[in-house]
Design a protein around this motif. Structure first.
Motif, PDB file in Angstrom:
ATOM      1  N   ASP A 185       8.723  64.064  57.506  1.00 33.25           N
ATOM      2  CA  ASP A 185       8.780  62.794  56.763  1.00 33.25           C
ATOM      3  C   ASP A 185       9.768  61.827  57.415  1.00 33.25           C
ATOM      4  OD1 ASP A 185       6.867  63.374  54.887  1.00 33.25           O
ATOM      5  OD2 ASP A 185       8.263  63.930  53.293  1.00 33.25           O
ATOM      6  N   ALA A 186      10.926  62.334  57.775  1.00 32.82           N
ATOM      7  CA  ALA A 186      11.941  61.486  58.398  1.00 32.82           C
ATOM      8  C   ALA A 186      11.431  60.901  59.713  1.00 32.82           C
ATOM      9  CB  ALA A 186      13.223  62.286  58.642  1.00 32.82           C
ATOM     10  N   ALA A 187      10.751  61.724  60.499  1.00 29.32           N
ATOM     11  CA  ALA A 187      10.215  61.260  61.779  1.00 29.32           C
ATOM     12  C   ALA A 187       9.121  60.219  61.580  1.00 29.32           C
ATOM     13  CB  ALA A 187       9.677  62.451  62.573  1.00 29.32           C
ATOM     14  N   ALA A 189       7.639  54.535  61.828  1.00 25.53           N
ATOM     15  CA  ALA A 189       7.131  53.350  61.143  1.00 25.53           C
ATOM     16  C   ALA A 189       8.065  52.160  61.271  1.00 25.53           C
ATOM     17  CB  ALA A 189       6.905  53.669  59.665  1.00 25.53           C
ATOM     18  N   LEU A 190       9.343  52.425  61.498  1.00 27.15           N
ATOM     19  CA  LEU A 190      10.353  51.365  61.512  1.00 27.15           C
ATOM     20  C   LEU A 190      10.760  50.913  62.908  1.00 27.15           C
ATOM     21  CD1 LEU A 190      12.631  52.808  58.701  1.00 27.15           C
ATOM     22  CD2 LEU A 190      11.415  50.630  58.573  1.00 27.15           C
ATOM     23  N   LYS A 220      19.198  62.389  54.303  1.00 29.70           N
ATOM     24  CA  LYS A 220      20.142  63.205  55.072  1.00 29.70           C
ATOM     25  C   LYS A 220      19.588  63.557  56.453  1.00 29.70           C
ATOM     26  CE  LYS A 220      22.329  65.547  51.110  1.00 29.70           C
ATOM     27  NZ  LYS A 220      22.519  66.875  50.463  1.00 29.70           N
ATOM     28  N   VAL A 221      18.344  64.008  56.475  1.00 24.57           N
ATOM     29  CA  VAL A 221      17.744  64.431  57.739  1.00 24.57           C
ATOM     30  C   VAL A 221      17.508  63.229  58.656  1.00 24.57           C
ATOM     31  CG1 VAL A 221      15.690  65.471  58.775  1.00 24.57           C
ATOM     32  CG2 VAL A 221      16.706  66.487  56.739  1.00 24.57           C
ATOM     33  N   TYR A 222      17.133  62.096  58.073  1.00 23.77           N
ATOM     34  CA  TYR A 222      16.932  60.870  58.860  1.00 23.77           C
ATOM     35  C   TYR A 222      18.216  60.506  59.597  1.00 23.77           C
ATOM     36  CZ  TYR A 222      15.388  56.095  59.947  1.00 23.77           C
ATOM     37  OH  TYR A 222      15.028  54.935  60.580  1.00 23.77           O
ATOM     38  N   LYS A 223      19.332  60.588  58.902  1.00 25.49           N
ATOM     39  CA  LYS A 223      20.616  60.266  59.529  1.00 25.49           C
ATOM     40  C   LYS A 223      20.947  61.257  60.633  1.00 25.49           C
ATOM     41  CE  LYS A 223      25.459  59.259  58.465  1.00 25.49           C
ATOM     42  NZ  LYS A 223      26.484  59.143  57.401  1.00 25.49           N
ATOM     43  N   LYS A 224      20.674  62.536  60.391  1.00 29.61           N
ATOM     44  CA  LYS A 224      20.980  63.587  61.361  1.00 29.61           C
ATOM     45  C   LYS A 224      20.062  63.522  62.578  1.00 29.61           C
ATOM     46  CE  LYS A 224      21.207  68.661  61.683  1.00 29.61           C
ATOM     47  NZ  LYS A 224      20.049  68.880  62.580  1.00 29.61           N
ATOM     48  N   ASP A 225      18.759  63.385  62.340  1.00 29.97           N
ATOM     49  CA  ASP A 225      17.785  63.447  63.433  1.00 29.97           C
ATOM     50  C   ASP A 225      17.586  62.116  64.141  1.00 29.97           C
ATOM     51  OD1 ASP A 225      17.483  66.057  62.676  1.00 29.97           O
ATOM     52  OD2 ASP A 225      15.441  65.850  61.900  1.00 29.97           O
ATOM     53  N   CYS A 226      17.689  61.022  63.387  1.00 32.20           N
ATOM     54  CA  CYS A 226      17.352  59.707  63.941  1.00 32.20           C
ATOM     55  C   CYS A 226      18.581  58.861  64.253  1.00 32.20           C
ATOM     56  CB  CYS A 226      16.431  58.952  62.985  1.00 32.20           C
ATOM     57  SG  CYS A 226      14.952  59.881  62.504  1.00 32.20           S
ATOM     58  N   GLY A 227      19.767  59.326  63.838  1.00 26.61           N
ATOM     59  CA  GLY A 227      20.993  58.632  64.176  1.00 26.61           C
ATOM     60  C   GLY A 227      21.205  57.303  63.485  1.00 26.61           C
TER      61      GLY A 227
END
Length: 291
Positions: free
Chosen positions: A72-74, A79-80, A107-114
């Protein structure tokens, strides 16, 4: 791990073996297989699969190998990023995920996508559409139904739309973005009794563009998330040419959540099974997720 290794060893790749094995395991089991593969063969399983596969099949297998929250985070990051925004993805994920799921995605978006998901959304969207997206990201602390607010919310929605000249979009955003699904269902019933109109029709008549699409998605998901996805799947397949990204995203993300309910809703809505409908498409591998 051994079966997958043999399927990719030597000349040619046994895609059927890869397909049947991975689609008959849960995502948690796939993560364990990844670890076992790395331990046994000293390389990443996903990298090995990508080197052997191609096209939509590769995309699907890689998606299946990704933990749901990371997937989902990816999808949100994709998309952005870059020029333009894939609003369909933002709307689909933010309107359908639970408050706790969104908390984990952030949380995962911040960790994986910076980066911070809310900040990235604010940078790519604007107006009441942006405001509602941000509200959906907030963790709801007041779940359930507030009996004392049902009639007031229904009257406020009517006064903000059908009951006045013009539309108070901010009021729609506040109510749709801050109430639980259970509460909203009660509000929609009260609204129908008060105005004689369905809230979805009222939203469509009072708003346009991405804001309309997001509000309609929130309404539909409050009523039935499986129905929302059944309609989205149908929409991805009914046009000339298949929206493979949407079809794959929904099949992968819902395969272990509510796929059986989505299948039942699809059959009820369209008179044909989801399995049969997908079967006539070239992306036949998705059938394994539907079975």
């Amino acid at each position: 791990a051994e079966v997958l290794h043999r399927a990719m060893k030597g000349i040619g790749t046994d895609e059927d073996a890869i397909l049947m094995l991975l689609t008959s395991r849960s995502n948690d089991q796939r993560q364990q297989i990844k670890a076992a593969y790395k331990k046994s063969y000293g390389k990443e399983l996903v990298s090995a699969l990508k080197s052997e596969l191609g096209g939509l099949f590769e995309d699907l297998i890689v998606a299946l190998m990704t933990p749901p929250v990371s997937y989902d985070a990816a999808q949100l990051r994709k998309a952005l990023k870059g020029a333009g925004t894939d609003d369909q993805v933002l709307i689909e994920i933010l309107a359908s995920r639970t408050s706790e799921q969104l908390k984990e995605i952030i949380k995962v978006y911040k960790k994986d996508c910076g980066g911070k998901l809310e900040k990235d959304i604010c940078g790519d969207t604007s107006g009441h559409y942006r405001d509602l997206l941000v509200m959906l990201l907030q963790v709801q602390t007041h779940l359930g139904v507030d009996e004392g607010m049902i009639e007031k919310d229904a009257k406020d929605l009517y006064a903000a739309g059908e009951g006045k000249l013009g539309t108070d979009e901010a009021k729609f955003v506040t109510i749709l973005g801050s109430r639980s699904a259970e509460h909203l269902r009660e509000v929609f019933a009260a609204y129908k009794k008060l105005s004689g109109s369905d809230i979805e029709d009222s939203v469509k008549g009072e708003t346009t563009g991405n804001l309309e699409s997001l509000m309609v998605a929130v309404v539909k998901c409050a009523r039935s998330v499986p129905t929302f996805f059944a309609e989205a799947l149908y929409g991805s397949m009914r046009r000339a040419g298949t929206d493979d990204d949407t079809l794959m995203r929904i099949m992968v993300s819902r395969s272990e959540v509510d796929m059986l309910d989505i299948r039942a809703c699809f059959k009820k809505l369209y008179g044909a099974s989801l399995y049969t409908t997908i079967q006539v498409l070239p992306v036949w591998v998705l059938l394994q997720l539907c079975s």
